[in-house]
Design a protein around this motif. Structure first.
Motif, short mmCIF file in Angstrom:
data_model
loop_
_atom_site.label_atom_id
_atom_site.label_comp_id
_atom_site.label_asym_id
_atom_site.label_seq_id
_atom_site.Cartn_x
_atom_site.Cartn_y
_atom_site.Cartn_z
N UNK A 163 46.60 38.07 47.75
CA UNK A 163 45.32 37.99 47.04
C UNK A 163 45.56 37.15 45.79
N UNK A 164 44.60 36.32 45.43
CA UNK A 164 44.75 35.45 44.26
C UNK A 164 43.60 35.67 43.29
N UNK A 165 43.93 35.94 42.04
CA UNK A 165 42.94 36.09 40.97
C UNK A 165 43.10 34.92 40.02
N UNK A 166 42.08 34.07 39.93
CA UNK A 166 42.22 32.81 39.18
C UNK A 166 41.30 32.73 37.96
N UNK A 167 40.59 33.81 37.64
CA UNK A 167 39.74 33.76 36.45
C UNK A 167 40.60 33.79 35.18
N UNK A 168 39.99 33.41 34.08
CA UNK A 168 40.69 33.35 32.80
C UNK A 168 40.78 34.73 32.17
N UNK A 169 41.98 35.14 31.81
CA UNK A 169 42.17 36.39 31.09
C UNK A 169 42.40 36.08 29.62
N UNK A 170 41.42 36.40 28.79
CA UNK A 170 41.52 36.11 27.36
C UNK A 170 42.36 37.14 26.62
N UNK A 171 42.47 38.35 27.19
CA UNK A 171 43.20 39.42 26.51
C UNK A 171 44.64 39.54 26.96
N UNK A 172 44.95 39.04 28.17
CA UNK A 172 46.28 39.20 28.72
C UNK A 172 46.51 40.56 29.37
N UNK A 208 45.78 43.17 32.42
CA UNK A 208 45.34 43.13 33.81
C UNK A 208 44.00 43.83 33.96
N UNK A 209 43.10 43.18 34.68
CA UNK A 209 41.77 43.73 34.86
C UNK A 209 41.31 43.45 36.28
N UNK A 210 40.96 44.50 36.97
CA UNK A 210 40.40 44.40 38.31
C UNK A 210 39.14 45.25 38.37
N UNK A 211 38.10 44.73 39.01
CA UNK A 211 36.92 45.57 39.18
C UNK A 211 37.06 46.40 40.45
N UNK A 212 36.10 47.27 40.68
CA UNK A 212 36.19 48.20 41.80
C UNK A 212 36.25 47.47 43.14
N UNK A 224 49.58 40.44 44.84
CA UNK A 224 48.40 40.11 44.05
C UNK A 224 48.86 39.16 42.96
N UNK A 225 48.42 37.91 43.02
CA UNK A 225 48.94 36.87 42.14
C UNK A 225 47.87 36.46 41.13
N UNK A 226 48.22 36.54 39.85
CA UNK A 226 47.32 36.15 38.77
C UNK A 226 47.71 34.77 38.25
N UNK A 267 47.34 53.03 31.72
CA UNK A 267 47.17 51.90 32.61
C UNK A 267 45.68 51.59 32.78
N UNK A 268 45.34 50.31 32.91
CA UNK A 268 43.93 49.92 33.06
C UNK A 268 43.29 50.56 34.29
N UNK A 269 41.97 50.72 34.22
CA UNK A 269 41.22 51.31 35.32
C UNK A 269 41.48 50.55 36.62
N UNK A 270 41.61 51.28 37.70
CA UNK A 270 41.83 50.80 39.05
C UNK A 270 43.28 50.35 39.27
N UNK A 271 43.89 49.70 38.30
CA UNK A 271 45.28 49.28 38.48
C UNK A 271 46.19 50.47 38.68
#
Length: 358
Positions: free
Chosen positions: A88-97, A99-103, A123-125, A137-141
């Motif tokens: 899986x590839x997540x290519x959006x910009x992370x401004x905070x650094x 990890x964030x995944x939605x449901x 899962x590649x960021x 840990x962040x939600x869902x992660x």
């Protein structure tokens, strides 16, 4: 006898000199350049020196600070098994650094891991992320961490593409000038991954309903549109899979179009396959006709078309939707259209029922 002995002596001396020279070449540091031939260059050697604007999101992170960044996939001890892993590839910009995944994304990853326990899920960021030390840990992660076959990794775009046909092209700013940067980067990064490792790519807006072993290798899925879809596919890093990846890179270099949503993914892939299969008629795209590539029917991954995507989310269409998707291995819910649908947990629609079942 003397003449023969002299000839033998000259031969022995020549052979000894040859051996000495060979040993010298193999051991002298002047000839040993494995650090150049085999070493993967550092980020500093490959990353552009000036990154401005959105480009900075993809800059390699600093080693300092309170964020513990995930390992780079190229440096991690655990590497993908060639041709077998699911990516899986997540290519959006992370401004905070962080990890964030939605449901929806988390459910895509979890369903793949749960139904394919013998396969590794990577899962590649593209924009480097991690977790903050001494915080929850962040939600869902946190839920994904309970699976032993899920590996979350970062990548650096310029280093990841090193020694691929896109190495030089990515030094330009064409990708970052795209009006659909995240989507077009996803098209490119998945191709790089499959070129390097081979394996399965899945978009983050799918749900896996069955084990994927029966799908085989080197495949794509037919779609309802005039173009094929790359949301679920497998390509090996040799044979027809490698050829498709190489042709895709050639298309990117010659015909990249940053103004069209599907120009650098589905449209390019369709042109490549029409050429490989020697016909535009997709009903004739057999594995033999397409030189070893399988085209799975629409029902395998895209049982509900993009134009009818609301079927997944309408409670009154629950039974109809479940009937349509019952034999699908993976379902794709068209996130570019469905991302803004309010879908609170507990609503009795097909999407929620699928989540509970998988």
């Amino acid at each position: 006898m003397t003449v023969q002995f002299a000839s033998y002596l000259r031969y022995s001396l020549a052979l000894a000199s040859s051996i000495v020279l060979t040993v010298t070449i193999l051991t002298d540091s002047r000839f040993l350049r494995s650090d150049i031939k085999f070493r993967t260059p550092s980020v500093n050697e490959l990353e552009p020196s000036e990154l401005n604007g959105i480009n900075r999101c993809y800059k390699s992170p600093s080693a300092h600070g309170s964020i513990s960044y995930f390992e780079d996939i190229l440096d991690a001890e655990k590497q993908p098994t060639v041709g077998k892993a699911i990516f899986f590839h997540e290519t959006t910009c992370s401004e905070t650094g962080i990890v964030k995944l939605n449901a929806k994304q988390a459910c895509a990853i979890e369903s793949a891991a749960r139904l394919n326990p013998t396969r590794d899920i990577f899962v590649i960021f593209a924009s480097p992320v991690g977790v903050r030390e001494n915080e929850m840990l962040p939600q869902f992660y946190n839920k994904l961490q309970t699976y032993g076959n899920i590996y979350v990794r970062n990548m650096n775009l310029w280093r990841y593409s090193f020694k691929t046909p896109l190495t030089d092209w990515l030094k330009s700013n064409k990708l970052f000038e795209s009006a659909f940067l995240f989507e077009h980067m996803s098209d490119i990064v998945r191709a790089i991954t499959l070129y390097k490792y081979g394996g399965y790519h899945m978009d983050l807006d799918v749900i896996v309903q069955k084990n994927i072993d029966d799908l085989g290798e080197d495949f794509i899925g037919d779609d309802w549109a005039t173009v094929v879809n790359g949301a679920v596919l497998h390509l090996n890093n040799y044979g027809i899979g490698r050829e498709i990846s190489q042709r895709f890179f050639g298309e990117v270099i010659k015909n990249f179009n940053g103004t069209s949503f599907i120009a650098n993914g589905p449209k390019m892939l369709t042109r490549i396959l029409e050429d490989i299969c020697s016909t535009e008629d997709r009903t004739l795209w057999t594995r033999r006709q397409c030189q070893g590539l399988t085209i799975h029917p629409k029902e395998t991954f895209y049982p509900i078309s993009w134009s009818n995507y609301t079927l997944y989310f309408e409670p009154e269409k629950l039974d109809e939707a479940l009937k349509i998707i019952e034999n699908s291995t993976v379902i794709h819910v068209w996130n570019d259209r469905s991302k803004d649908i309010w879908n609170k947990f507990g609503i009795n629609n097909a999407y929620q029922c699928i989540l509970v079942a998988n």
